[in-house]
Design a protein around this motif. Structure first.
Motif, PDB file in Angstrom:
ATOM      1  N   ASP A 137       0.810  -1.218   0.000  1.00 42.34           N
ATOM      2  CA  ASP A 137       0.000   0.000   0.000  1.00 42.34           C
ATOM      3  C   ASP A 137       0.847   1.273   0.000  1.00 42.34           C
ATOM      4  O   ASP A 137       0.313   2.366  -0.103  1.00 42.34           O
ATOM      5  CB  ASP A 137      -0.976   0.007   1.186  1.00 42.34           C
ATOM      6  CG  ASP A 137      -0.288  -0.157   2.523  1.00 42.34           C
ATOM      7  OD1 ASP A 137       0.954  -0.108   2.593  1.00 42.34           O
ATOM      8  OD2 ASP A 137      -1.001  -0.359   3.518  1.00 42.34           O
ATOM      9  N   ARG A 138       2.154   1.122   0.137  1.00 41.60           N
ATOM     10  CA  ARG A 138       3.034   2.287   0.075  1.00 41.60           C
ATOM     11  C   ARG A 138       4.447   1.821  -0.238  1.00 41.60           C
ATOM     12  O   ARG A 138       4.762   0.643  -0.109  1.00 41.60           O
ATOM     13  CB  ARG A 138       2.990   3.089   1.366  1.00 41.60           C
ATOM     14  CG  ARG A 138       3.520   2.379   2.569  1.00 41.60           C
ATOM     15  CD  ARG A 138       3.193   3.137   3.855  1.00 41.60           C
ATOM     16  NE  ARG A 138       3.873   2.592   4.993  1.00 41.60           N
ATOM     17  CZ  ARG A 138       3.612   1.456   5.593  1.00 41.60           C
ATOM     18  NH1 ARG A 138       2.626   0.693   5.145  1.00 41.60           N
ATOM     19  NH2 ARG A 138       4.302   1.045   6.639  1.00 41.60           N
ATOM     20  N   TRP A 139       5.271   2.756  -0.656  1.00 40.00           N
ATOM     21  CA  TRP A 139       6.656   2.430  -0.923  1.00 40.00           C
ATOM     22  C   TRP A 139       7.548   3.591  -0.545  1.00 40.00           C
ATOM     23  O   TRP A 139       7.104   4.712  -0.372  1.00 40.00           O
ATOM     24  CB  TRP A 139       6.883   2.034  -2.381  1.00 40.00           C
ATOM     25  CG  TRP A 139       6.732   3.154  -3.371  1.00 40.00           C
ATOM     26  CD1 TRP A 139       7.707   4.041  -3.774  1.00 40.00           C
ATOM     27  CD2 TRP A 139       5.573   3.510  -4.104  1.00 40.00           C
ATOM     28  NE1 TRP A 139       7.215   4.922  -4.696  1.00 40.00           N
ATOM     29  CE2 TRP A 139       5.888   4.620  -4.921  1.00 40.00           C
ATOM     30  CE3 TRP A 139       4.279   2.999  -4.144  1.00 40.00           C
ATOM     31  CZ2 TRP A 139       4.969   5.214  -5.772  1.00 40.00           C
ATOM     32  CZ3 TRP A 139       3.367   3.607  -4.985  1.00 40.00           C
ATOM     33  CH2 TRP A 139       3.714   4.690  -5.784  1.00 40.00           C
ATOM     34  N   GLN A 140       8.811   3.246  -0.412  1.00 43.92           N
ATOM     35  CA  GLN A 140       9.851   4.221  -0.135  1.00 43.92           C
ATOM     36  C   GLN A 140      10.996   3.874  -1.075  1.00 43.92           C
ATOM     37  O   GLN A 140      11.253   2.690  -1.334  1.00 43.92           O
ATOM     38  CB  GLN A 140      10.284   4.136   1.320  1.00 43.92           C
ATOM     39  CG  GLN A 140      11.244   5.210   1.742  1.00 43.92           C
ATOM     40  CD  GLN A 140      11.565   5.110   3.237  1.00 43.92           C
ATOM     41  OE1 GLN A 140      11.230   4.124   3.891  1.00 43.92           O
ATOM     42  NE2 GLN A 140      12.207   6.124   3.750  1.00 43.92           N
ATOM     43  N   SER A 141      11.682   4.872  -1.586  1.00 42.34           N
ATOM     44  CA  SER A 141      12.766   4.599  -2.513  1.00 42.34           C
ATOM     45  C   SER A 141      13.881   5.619  -2.339  1.00 42.34           C
ATOM     46  O   SER A 141      13.693   6.680  -1.755  1.00 42.34           O
ATOM     47  CB  SER A 141      12.245   4.620  -3.949  1.00 42.34           C
ATOM     48  OG  SER A 141      11.659   5.881  -4.244  1.00 42.34           O
ATOM     49  N   TRP A 142      15.029   5.241  -2.869  1.00 37.95           N
ATOM     50  CA  TRP A 142      16.196   6.116  -2.833  1.00 37.95           C
ATOM     51  C   TRP A 142      17.076   5.754  -4.010  1.00 37.95           C
ATOM     52  O   TRP A 142      17.167   4.579  -4.391  1.00 37.95           O
ATOM     53  CB  TRP A 142      16.975   5.910  -1.536  1.00 37.95           C
ATOM     54  CG  TRP A 142      18.293   6.623  -1.517  1.00 37.95           C
ATOM     55  CD1 TRP A 142      18.524   7.918  -1.161  1.00 37.95           C
ATOM     56  CD2 TRP A 142      19.563   6.073  -1.887  1.00 37.95           C
ATOM     57  NE1 TRP A 142      19.862   8.204  -1.289  1.00 37.95           N
ATOM     58  CE2 TRP A 142      20.516   7.081  -1.731  1.00 37.95           C
ATOM     59  CE3 TRP A 142      19.975   4.823  -2.341  1.00 37.95           C
ATOM     60  CZ2 TRP A 142      21.871   6.890  -2.010  1.00 37.95           C
ATOM     61  CZ3 TRP A 142      21.316   4.621  -2.619  1.00 37.95           C
ATOM     62  CH2 TRP A 142      22.237   5.650  -2.441  1.00 37.95           C
ATOM     63  N   ALA A 143      17.718   6.747  -4.598  1.00 37.99           N
ATOM     64  CA  ALA A 143      18.680   6.517  -5.675  1.00 37.99           C
ATOM     65  C   ALA A 143      19.761   7.588  -5.601  1.00 37.99           C
ATOM     66  O   ALA A 143      19.448   8.782  -5.540  1.00 37.99           O
ATOM     67  CB  ALA A 143      17.980   6.556  -7.027  1.00 37.99           C
ATOM     68  N   ALA A 144      21.001   7.146  -5.576  1.00 34.16           N
ATOM     69  CA  ALA A 144      22.120   8.085  -5.459  1.00 34.16           C
ATOM     70  C   ALA A 144      22.103   9.103  -6.594  1.00 34.16           C
ATOM     71  O   ALA A 144      22.336  10.286  -6.367  1.00 34.16           O
ATOM     72  CB  ALA A 144      23.446   7.327  -5.435  1.00 34.16           C
ATOM     73  N   GLY A 145      21.817   8.639  -7.792  1.00 31.63           N
ATOM     74  CA  GLY A 145      21.803   9.518  -8.952  1.00 31.63           C
ATOM     75  C   GLY A 145      20.411   9.975  -9.338  1.00 31.63           C
ATOM     76  O   GLY A 145      20.179  10.396 -10.469  1.00 31.63           O
ATOM     77  N   GLY A 146      19.458   9.862  -8.427  1.00 35.31           N
ATOM     78  CA  GLY A 146      18.080  10.223  -8.733  1.00 35.31           C
ATOM     79  C   GLY A 146      17.383   9.120  -9.512  1.00 35.31           C
ATOM     80  O   GLY A 146      17.952   8.054  -9.780  1.00 35.31           O
ATOM     81  N   GLU A 147      16.158   9.399  -9.868  1.00 33.31           N
ATOM     82  CA  GLU A 147      15.329   8.413 -10.558  1.00 33.31           C
ATOM     83  C   GLU A 147      15.978   7.894 -11.837  1.00 33.31           C
ATOM     84  O   GLU A 147      15.770   6.753 -12.237  1.00 33.31           O
ATOM     85  CB  GLU A 147      13.965   9.048 -10.862  1.00 33.31           C
ATOM     86  CG  GLU A 147      12.920   8.074 -11.289  1.00 33.31           C
ATOM     87  CD  GLU A 147      11.563   8.728 -11.467  1.00 33.31           C
ATOM     88  OE1 GLU A 147      11.334   9.298 -12.556  1.00 33.31           O
ATOM     89  OE2 GLU A 147      10.756   8.654 -10.531  1.00 33.31           O
ATOM     90  N   SER A 148      16.802   8.709 -12.486  1.00 31.87           N
ATOM     91  CA  SER A 148      17.445   8.295 -13.744  1.00 31.87           C
ATOM     92  C   SER A 148      18.332   7.067 -13.556  1.00 31.87           C
ATOM     93  O   SER A 148      18.506   6.280 -14.483  1.00 31.87           O
ATOM     94  CB  SER A 148      18.232   9.448 -14.360  1.00 31.87           C
ATOM     95  OG  SER A 148      19.287   9.833 -13.503  1.00 31.87           O
ATOM     96  N   ALA A 149      18.903   6.883 -12.362  1.00 23.65           N
ATOM     97  CA  ALA A 149      19.725   5.694 -12.098  1.00 23.65           C
ATOM     98  C   ALA A 149      18.883   4.428 -12.216  1.00 23.65           C
ATOM     99  O   ALA A 149      19.320   3.431 -12.798  1.00 23.65           O
ATOM    100  CB  ALA A 149      20.368   5.785 -10.721  1.00 23.65           C
ATOM    101  N   ALA A 150      17.687   4.452 -11.675  1.00 28.04           N
ATOM    102  CA  ALA A 150      16.809   3.283 -11.749  1.00 28.04           C
ATOM    103  C   ALA A 150      16.299   3.076 -13.173  1.00 28.04           C
ATOM    104  O   ALA A 150      16.207   1.942 -13.643  1.00 28.04           O
ATOM    105  CB  ALA A 150      15.648   3.423 -10.769  1.00 28.04           C
TER     106      ALA A 150
END
Length: 163
Positions: A137-150
């Motif tokens: 029902d929810r999520w949390q995310s992180w990316a060192a280079g921002g969403e573009s890394a994913a």
């Protein structure tokens, strides 16, 4: 409500292509445990079979834990030597074990068979047919280079799977 940097479309695409995740749950004593698991998404839920891969015991502890503490966290992550390409995604939700058919049962089996060609030789269900369904029902995310890394990982992984 979603938090972190990933938009819903990216979350769904990561979930659809990621080959493995870690299931975080509490054991019978309430202590944290993590296990790797395979899964496929059907609508708003992940499905994971109790399959024919070798098991230490015939009754899996994760099923007991889910019955007592259904709240779980699923971690999908990517490591790279270039730390600008690191990212993780955590999905929070409730898990339930199904020993009988659910309205999504056949869709889940088909999705798992499509995602994992290994099921052509390894039974997708073993013993008493059981699958775990996790609705987040929810999520949390992180990316060192921002969403573009994913997104970059997603594109590379998609291309590798097509070849």
């Amino acid at each position: 409500m979603p938090t972190g940097v990933f938009e819903v479309d990216l979350v769904r695409r990561i979930v659809d292509i990621a080959p493995v995740a870690r299931l975080g749950q509490r054991d019978e004593h309430g202590l944290p445990q993590t296990l790797p698991f395979v899964f496929a998404r059907v609508g708003p839920a992940l499905w994971s079979p109790i399959d024919g891969k070798p098991k230490k015991n015939t009754h899996l502890s994760r099923l007991t834990w889910i019955a007592k503490y259904p709240e779980v966290c699923v971690l999908i992550d990517h490591y790279d030597d270039d730390w600008e390409r690191l990212w993780w995604l955590k999905l929070y939700g409730r898990a339930e074990a199904f020993h009988v058919e659910h309205r999504e049962w056949d869709q889940a089996l088909a999705a798992l068979s499509r995602k994992y060609p290994q099921y052509a030789v390894t039974p997708i269900l073993a013993g008493d047919p059981t699958m775990i369904r996790i609705e987040w029902d929810r999520w949390q995310s992180w990316a060192a280079g921002g969403e573009s890394a994913a997104w970059s990982w997603l594109e590379q992984t998609s291309n590798a799977l097509q070849n």
